[in-house]
Design a protein around this motif. Structure first.
Motif, PDB file in Angstrom:
ATOM      1  N   GLY A  42       6.934  10.706  23.969  1.00 40.66           N
ATOM      2  CA  GLY A  42       5.538  10.390  23.726  1.00 40.66           C
ATOM      3  C   GLY A  42       5.390   9.166  22.833  1.00 40.66           C
ATOM      4  O   GLY A  42       4.565   8.286  23.091  1.00 40.66           O
ATOM      5  N   LEU A  43       6.213   9.102  21.795  1.00 41.84           N
ATOM      6  CA  LEU A  43       6.147   7.948  20.899  1.00 41.84           C
ATOM      7  C   LEU A  43       6.581   6.686  21.627  1.00 41.84           C
ATOM      8  O   LEU A  43       6.045   5.601  21.413  1.00 41.84           O
ATOM      9  CB  LEU A  43       7.044   8.189  19.680  1.00 41.84           C
ATOM     10  CG  LEU A  43       7.131   7.022  18.691  1.00 41.84           C
ATOM     11  CD1 LEU A  43       5.764   6.736  18.097  1.00 41.84           C
ATOM     12  CD2 LEU A  43       8.126   7.308  17.592  1.00 41.84           C
ATOM     13  N   ASN A  44       7.558   6.852  22.531  1.00 39.46           N
ATOM     14  CA  ASN A  44       8.090   5.690  23.231  1.00 39.46           C
ATOM     15  C   ASN A  44       7.020   4.980  24.054  1.00 39.46           C
ATOM     16  O   ASN A  44       7.035   3.763  24.187  1.00 39.46           O
ATOM     17  CB  ASN A  44       9.248   6.126  24.122  1.00 39.46           C
ATOM     18  CG  ASN A  44      10.017   4.938  24.657  1.00 39.46           C
ATOM     19  OD1 ASN A  44      10.099   3.904  23.996  1.00 39.46           O
ATOM     20  ND2 ASN A  44      10.533   5.069  25.844  1.00 39.46           N
ATOM     21  N   VAL A  45       6.068   5.767  24.600  1.00 37.46           N
ATOM     22  CA  VAL A  45       5.032   5.142  25.420  1.00 37.46           C
ATOM     23  C   VAL A  45       4.276   4.099  24.609  1.00 37.46           C
ATOM     24  O   VAL A  45       4.006   2.998  25.103  1.00 37.46           O
ATOM     25  CB  VAL A  45       4.028   6.198  25.943  1.00 37.46           C
ATOM     26  CG1 VAL A  45       2.946   5.522  26.769  1.00 37.46           C
ATOM     27  CG2 VAL A  45       4.738   7.244  26.741  1.00 37.46           C
ATOM     28  N   ILE A  46       3.941   4.433  23.357  1.00 34.17           N
ATOM     29  CA  ILE A  46       3.158   3.468  22.592  1.00 34.17           C
ATOM     30  C   ILE A  46       4.034   2.523  21.787  1.00 34.17           C
ATOM     31  O   ILE A  46       3.835   1.328  21.817  1.00 34.17           O
ATOM     32  CB  ILE A  46       2.133   4.168  21.667  1.00 34.17           C
ATOM     33  CG1 ILE A  46       2.790   5.262  20.875  1.00 34.17           C
ATOM     34  CG2 ILE A  46       0.975   4.683  22.469  1.00 34.17           C
ATOM     35  CD1 ILE A  46       1.910   5.767  19.764  1.00 34.17           C
TER      36      ILE A  46
ATOM     37  N   ASN B  72      13.637   5.446  27.671  1.00 35.67           N
ATOM     38  CA  ASN B  72      13.424   6.888  27.753  1.00 35.67           C
ATOM     39  C   ASN B  72      14.711   7.667  27.553  1.00 35.67           C
ATOM     40  O   ASN B  72      14.716   8.731  26.941  1.00 35.67           O
ATOM     41  CB  ASN B  72      12.799   7.244  29.094  1.00 35.67           C
ATOM     42  CG  ASN B  72      11.387   6.710  29.202  1.00 35.67           C
ATOM     43  OD1 ASN B  72      10.658   6.683  28.215  1.00 35.67           O
ATOM     44  ND2 ASN B  72      11.003   6.254  30.379  1.00 35.67           N
TER      45      ASN B  72
ATOM     46  N   SER C 137       0.316   9.147  25.234  1.00 30.92           N
ATOM     47  CA  SER C 137       1.251   9.488  24.178  1.00 30.92           C
ATOM     48  C   SER C 137       0.770  10.710  23.393  1.00 30.92           C
ATOM     49  O   SER C 137       1.534  11.653  23.153  1.00 30.92           O
ATOM     50  CB  SER C 137       1.402   8.286  23.259  1.00 30.92           C
ATOM     51  OG  SER C 137       1.961   8.668  22.050  1.00 30.92           O
TER      52      SER C 137
ATOM     53  N   ASN D  14       2.287   5.014  15.645  1.00 30.76           N
ATOM     54  CA  ASN D  14       1.626   6.250  15.276  1.00 30.76           C
ATOM     55  C   ASN D  14       2.468   6.880  14.181  1.00 30.76           C
ATOM     56  O   ASN D  14       3.561   7.353  14.439  1.00 30.76           O
ATOM     57  CB  ASN D  14       1.539   7.168  16.496  1.00 30.76           C
ATOM     58  CG  ASN D  14       0.842   8.464  16.198  1.00 30.76           C
ATOM     59  OD1 ASN D  14       0.637   8.807  15.041  1.00 30.76           O
ATOM     60  ND2 ASN D  14       0.483   9.190  17.210  1.00 30.76           N
TER      61      ASN D  14
ATOM     62  N   MET E 118       7.676   9.307  32.861  1.00 32.50           N
ATOM     63  CA  MET E 118       7.741   8.138  31.976  1.00 32.50           C
ATOM     64  C   MET E 118       8.647   7.063  32.561  1.00 32.50           C
ATOM     65  O   MET E 118       8.395   5.872  32.397  1.00 32.50           O
ATOM     66  CB  MET E 118       8.248   8.552  30.591  1.00 32.50           C
ATOM     67  CG  MET E 118       7.247   9.369  29.800  1.00 32.50           C
ATOM     68  SD  MET E 118       5.684   8.516  29.620  1.00 32.50           S
ATOM     69  CE  MET E 118       4.615   9.619  30.509  1.00 32.50           C
TER      70      MET E 118
END
Lengths: 280, 294
Positions: free
Chosen positions: B14-18, B227, B184, B26, B144
């Motif tokens: 999730g963090l990787n997306v942003i 990922n 995310s 974040n 992802m």
């Protein structure tokens, strides 16, 4: 209202530290939290074991937190600055947690109170005022006045403002950015330490003292305009009064949430804050 | 233990997306995690919703919270997002500790249902749940990967590298940023909901800011923007944390508080060291090349 102004004045001290560091180094230095704690504990040690009165202990808090700030910045954060403000911000969070645990390792998790003479509250026009509060207020005002005089009238203070305003131009004029960076870390973190101690004088301290107020500090800085020192003062007073007034409608525990919604509100309506981003 | 690794892996994805793809930060990951956990726990316990509904609702709610935060800071420098997300996680904790009618305050919520809990032996339940988490992890991972190699992912990377150029190229930068943040946040909420149903008990103290550091550490150590790196990093972090537990048990003459302090210090220090000396992580990001369609 009076309480809010007092709380705001004390809050202004670490907020000035945070915003000054942001103005010069251009990243949100979250370690303000841990340095506030360090300052509070440094003051605690000289207050309880050496028996120093509060003003002397506050001075010690300033110096110790300031030196710790310079050291941490030199060793940990400075090498990361080339990788970007956000990477540095992440490292600052990690550093905060690390430092907090150093304090916890030494002092444990217990709440500690300062060793202060007890005075009876004064009653002025039906408003109760504690002498300790007045003393805290005075110390906060003195610290702030010192910062303003320093920035306005000394050569180094002017150099700091120059770097914050336009780093390139400042370096052309022969101002050493490294020195200024160290200086701002010292003053900024020193102020954080004073803030931590002043907050602790009212209540008690533990390793999370700094982290608990950090949201209000951010709120003060953002509401006033991130990077603006007078803004930090205005922002802190606004946040202090808002938090106090919120007690009329909200449970006391939500004080910190007030700061958060203050940030959201200001960013939506006036993203640069009340006084804009100019440093001084 | 592996279940936790799976959940951390989810959060790292999730963090990787942003952070990895769109270059947004974040710092209040744990706030979204906690929010998701509470939404799902309350829906299943109080409203009697099935677990699947609770988990999906958790993802939806956190996505909305994420959108709100991304919207307010979309036009500003990334620093503001850092401040505001950090603030969000504190607010979630304060609210969870004080809205006693809703969240039972600092006592926490216990008895959150899990699939087959009570009917299965604890071992079977753990195994089943591990499989469930792994399945979700694989699903999110594949999604992802799809995002990463799609034109969409390319735009996100362009925004990360230079959002002005991306804007000039006609991409609605702010829209992309907000969508990425929503995705995310949804993944973080999902992980939180799964956490609650696994441990059956959540309380405000469970969600310490330290967890955010774990996740950033996992992603950075594994390889930002990657990922595979996110999942590998999560495994490493859980392994590392467990080993510090054993090592600190060996240190003589320490109070329990001091042992905890040493462990937390190690986590913070190792993140700083990784950022300093291995900023690209174990699996550095490789920019996928366009394949020529045949």
């Amino acid at each position: 209202m009076v309480n809010g102004l007092v709380a705001g004045t004390i809050l202004a001290v670490p907020a000035i530290g945070f915003t000054a560091i942001y103005a010069v180094l251009r990243f949100p230095n979250f370690t303000v939290a841990s340095h506030a704690t360090i300052g509070a504990f440094a003051g605690y040690v000289v207050n309880t074991s050496l028996g120093w009165p509060a003003p002397g202990a506050v001075a010690v808090a300033f110096v110790v937190a300031g030196l710790a700030g310079v050291l941490n910045d030199e060793v940990v954060l400075k090498p990361l600055r080339p990788s970007g403000a956000l990477t540095t911000a992440i490292a600052a969070i990690a550093l905060t947690i690390a430092l907090e645990n150093v304090v916890r390792f030494i002092f444990g998790n217990d709440l500690r109170g300062y060793d202060l003479p007890i005075h009876r509250d004064w009653v002025v026009h039906g408003v109760r005022i504690g002498p300790q509060q007045v003393q805290n207020l005075a110390m906060a005002v003195v610290a702030m006045a010192g910062v303003f005089l320093f920035l306005a009238f000394t050569r180094t203070g002017k150099a700091m403002r120059a770097v914050a305003d336009n780093p390139m131009l400042a370096s052309i004029k022969g101002i050493n950015a490294e020195t200024v960076a160290r200086l701002v870390s010292f003053v900024g973190m020193g102020l954080a330490g004073v803030g931590g101690m002043l907050l602790g004088l009212d209540t008690s301290i533990d390793p999370l003292t700094g982290f608990r107020v950090i949201l209000s500090v951010f709120a003060a800085a953002v509401v006033g305009g991130l990077g603006s020192i007078p803004g930090a003062v205005v922002g802190a007073l606004t946040v202090g009064v808002a938090e106090e007034l919120s007690l009329l409608v909200l449970a006391p525990a939500y004080r910190t949430a007030v700061g958060f919604f203050g940030i959201l509100f200001v960013l939506t309506l006036r993203p640069r804050g009340i006084l804009g981003e100019r440093a001084f | 233990m592996l279940t936790f690794a799976g959940l951390y892996g989810l959060m790292a994805l999730g963090l990787n997306v942003i952070w990895g793809m769109a270059g947004m930060i974040n710092l209040g990951l744990v706030g979204f995690f906690a929010f998701g956990a509470y939404v799902s726990a309350l829906l299943t316990l109080q409203a009697g919703a099935p677990m699947a509904v609770g988990v999906l609702a958790a993802a939806a709610f956190t996505a909305v919270a994420g959108v709100a935060m991304a919207l307010t800071t979309a036009r500003l420098r990334g620093d503001y997002l850092a401040i505001i997300t950090l603030g969000f996680s504190e607010v979630v904790r304060v609210t969870a500790s004080n809205e006693i009618w809703l969240t039972n305050g600092t006592d926490g919520i216990s008895g959150i249902p899990g699939p087959g809990r009570g009917r299965l032996t604890p071992e079977a339940f753990n195994l089943l749940y591990l499989l469930l988490v792994v399945a979700v992890l694989v699903l999110v991972f594949l999604l992802m990967q799809r995002v990463r190699y799609s034109p969409y992912g390319r735009v996100l990377r362009a925004i990360r590298d230079d959002d002005q150029v991306a804007g000039v190229a006609g991409k609605p930068v702010i829209g992309f940023k907000i969508e990425a943040f929503a995705v995310s946040a949804a993944i973080l909420g999902l992980a939180g909901a799964l956490y609650g149903h696994y441990t059956s008990y959540i309380a405000p103290e469970t969600f310490q800011p330290l967890i955010s550091i774990y996740i950033v550490l996992a992603l950075t150590a594994g390889g930002t923007g990657n990922n595979w790196g996110a999942v590998l990093g999560a495994l490493l972090v859980v392994f590392f944390m467990e080993s510090t537990r054993f090592v600190t048990a060996w240190l003589p003459g320490l109070q329990p508080v001091q042992v905890a302090a040493v462990r937390e210090f190690t986590i913070g220090a190792s993140l700083i060291l990784v950022l300093r000396f291995r900023p690209k992580g174990l699996i550095p990001e490789r920019i996928p090349r366009m394949e020529i369609p045949r």
